[in-house]
Design a protein around this motif. Structure first.
Motif, mmCIF file in Angstrom:
data_model
loop_
_atom_site.group_PDB
_atom_site.id
_atom_site.type_symbol
_atom_site.label_atom_id
_atom_site.label_comp_id
_atom_site.label_asym_id
_atom_site.label_seq_id
_atom_site.Cartn_x
_atom_site.Cartn_y
_atom_site.Cartn_z
ATOM 1 N N GLU A 469 0.821 -1.207 0.000
ATOM 2 C CA GLU A 469 0.000 0.000 0.000
ATOM 3 C C GLU A 469 0.857 1.260 0.000
ATOM 4 O OE1 GLU A 469 -3.721 2.005 2.503
ATOM 5 O OE2 GLU A 469 -3.030 -0.019 2.982
ATOM 6 N N GLU A 470 2.050 1.194 0.636
ATOM 7 C CA GLU A 470 2.930 2.357 0.697
ATOM 8 C C GLU A 470 3.443 2.766 -0.683
ATOM 9 O OE1 GLU A 470 3.126 -0.277 2.661
ATOM 10 O OE2 GLU A 470 2.368 0.679 4.496
ATOM 11 N N GLN A 471 3.431 1.844 -1.630
ATOM 12 C CA GLN A 471 3.934 2.142 -2.976
ATOM 13 C C GLN A 471 2.859 2.744 -3.879
ATOM 14 O OE1 GLN A 471 5.483 -2.098 -3.293
ATOM 15 N NE2 GLN A 471 7.089 -1.041 -4.416
ATOM 16 N N THR A 472 1.612 2.792 -3.426
ATOM 17 C CA THR A 472 0.514 3.224 -4.284
ATOM 18 C C THR A 472 0.151 4.683 -4.051
ATOM 19 O OG1 THR A 472 -1.242 2.635 -2.712
ATOM 20 C CG2 THR A 472 -0.425 0.891 -4.171
ATOM 21 N N ALA A 473 -0.580 5.230 -5.014
ATOM 22 C CA ALA A 473 -1.155 6.567 -4.900
ATOM 23 C C ALA A 473 -2.574 6.503 -5.451
ATOM 24 C CB ALA A 473 -0.326 7.587 -5.681
#
Length: 518
Positions: A469-473
């Protein structure tokens, strides 16, 4: 070391290291010798004819580089290239434009504010000097955090542009991915609604200085490339006008294909204040949110006063105020006397103005003049449904215009019942509502009992995509029904790749998915 070896090393240093950067090289030579060597360029140039000036600087710089090499026992030149030579240039643009020069070791050589807004952001970091020598990820995290703190990511449509310049395109691509991940990591916790755009600048993407014209207010190479893309799209030659816009405005123009040039945030704020009659008040503050991808394209301007908050809709191209109360000084308790400009006391005996919650329209404002916010529209829909916000899921509130009337579309679920409302954006009255009950899915048990929930659907999509999730926008999860089957629509971006998933709401199975490169 023999004389011949010494001559060969000196020759190699001269032929391989001749940067035309006299002042920087001289300073490094001084540091290696343990003292400051002051040399005046004018005196040195007198040793050669005028036509030899550039060559003299290059050879002198090369000689200094050779001295660094020899003085360090042969390791100085490697140190110089690893730590002092710029390998990559990174720019971060919102409206502030900040440029970072990075060495091969991934450390910051310099951090430069390219405009006044950027200088204000970097003020607490000694204008960027505090970041010199820091690892790039540390510096980027500090800058993005400062941008958030300064309010540049407060808008629901905020955007940041990351640009990378590097002669090594493979290294540039890797650095681009790392930068997106770092910036996303900060924004996910501090400003999750911010869009992150990134680009690698190739030689053909560089904007010639001649295209800048007389524009000289500070702009990065990355933003200049974005401006040129807009110019190529709409056939404009107004570089200066476009360069003054924020990244989110430029991206909206690209997305919509709009050929006109918007008036900009400052002009929209001015138009709203003129209409409201608050230009003389130093105590009034404004928040401006561009909505160039909506119909009609407009700016949302919020004026914050001592007696309430007022929202305005300003046409993005004409500057006409489309909605909002006129002459708000008369709305202050006791009249305009309450709104004396900062530093001018109100008449004796004047009561203190009461601050009205922004979610409630002023009782003194005629319906249709002042719009309400999303929270007020949601409250009206929940009150009509007889529900509390803690009882619902799948909430979605969208602001829209229908034949010139501001409306809110509100959707949510309670158990297996779906609610849809259309709320008047000025009076909070319910214009339309629908309620649809879904009894059971085709799976065993009730739909509610078999619901994996938004978190479960999100986890299934991320696992399939192989990202965290930290890699998404722009992560979004919506609950829906299709022919009696509970489903979740999951959307997110990773860098320039867009993912769309349809997840079975009972089993978590992937029903459909798309992956597009932007």
């Amino acid at each position: 070391m023999t004389d011949r070896e010494l001559e060969q090393r000196l020759a190699q240093a001269v032929s391989r290291a001749a940067p035309d950067d006299l002042d920087a090289i001289i300073s490094r030579c001084g540091e290696q010798n343990g003292s400051v060597t002051e040399m005046k360029q004018q005196n040195m140039m007198e040793l050669k004819p005028a036509g030899m000036k550039k060559r003299s600087r290059a050879w002198l710089a090369a000689a200094c580089a050779a001295l660094v090499l020899l003085g360090a026992g042969g390791g100085g030149l490697g140190y110089y290239y690893q730590n002092c030579v710029v390998a990559s240039v990174v720019s971060l643009d919102v409206n502030p434009s900040i440029e970072l020069k990075v060495n091969r070791g991934g450390r910051v050589i310099s951090c430069t504010a390219l405009n006044q807004d950027a200088a204000a952001v970097l003020f607490s970091m000694d204008g960027g000097a505090d970041l010199k020598g820091a690892k790039l990820d540390v510096a980027v995290n500090a800058i993005v955090g400062a941008l958030v703190k300064a309010g540049y990511m407060d808008s629901v449509s905020s955007a940041i542009l990351i640009s990378v310049e590097d002669s090594d395109q493979d290294r540039a691509a890797r650095l681009q991915q790392e930068l997106v991940a770092w910036v996303d990591g900060v924004l996910q916790s501090q400003a999750p609604g911010t869009a992150v755009f990134s680009q690698v600048l190739t030689d053909d993407a560089q904007v010639p200085a001649s295209e800048y014209g007389s524009f000289d207010s500070g702009i990065s190479a990355g933003k200049a490339a974005l401006v040129r893309r807009v110019m190529e799209m709409n056939g404009s030659t107004a570089f200066e006008q476009l360069a003054a816009l924020s990244v989110e405005e430029l991206e909206d123009l690209l997305e919509t294909g709009e050929t006109r040039i918007p008036i900009g945030k400052a002009a929209a704020s001015l138009a709203a204040e003129e209409y409201a009659g608050t230009l003389e008040l130093n105590s009034v503050t404004t928040d401006v949110d561009p909505e160039l991808d909506e119909l009609p394209p407009h700016y949302e301007v919020e004026l914050k006063t001592a007696w309430g908050e007022f929202e305005y809709m300003v046409d993005a191209f004409t500057g006409q105020v489309l909605s909002g109360p006129k002459d708000v000084l008369s709305l202050a308790p006791g009249g305009a006397a309450e709104a004396a400009p900062s530093g001018q006391p109100a008449p004796a005996g004047t009561p203190e103005p009461a601050v009205q919650p922004s979610a409630q329209p002023s009782a003194q404002v005629t319906p249709g003049e002042q719009s309400v916010d999303r929270e007020a529209a949601l409250a009206a829909a929940l009150a009509h449904a007889g529900l509390d916000e803690s009882q619902i899921t799948g909430l979605k509130v969208e602001r829209d215009w229908d034949d010139g009337r501001l409306e809110y579309e509100v959707e949510f679920w309670c158990g297996s019942t779906q609610y849809e409302y259309t709320i008047d954006g000025h009076t909070c009255s319910v214009l339309k509502h629908e309620q649809e009950h879904h009894a059971q899915s085709h799976h065993d048990g009730t739909a509610a009992a078999q619901d994996i929930g938004a978190e479960g659907a999100k986890a299934a999509a991320l696992a399939h995509a192989g990202v965290s999730e930290e890699q998404t926008a722009k992560l979004k999860v919506e609950r829906d029904w299709d022919d009696g089957r509970l489903e979740y629509e999951v959307e997110f971006d990773v860098g320039r790749t867009e993912y769309e998933y349809t997840i079975d709401g009972a089993t978590g199975a992937i029903l459909e998915y798309e992956q597009d490169q932007d």
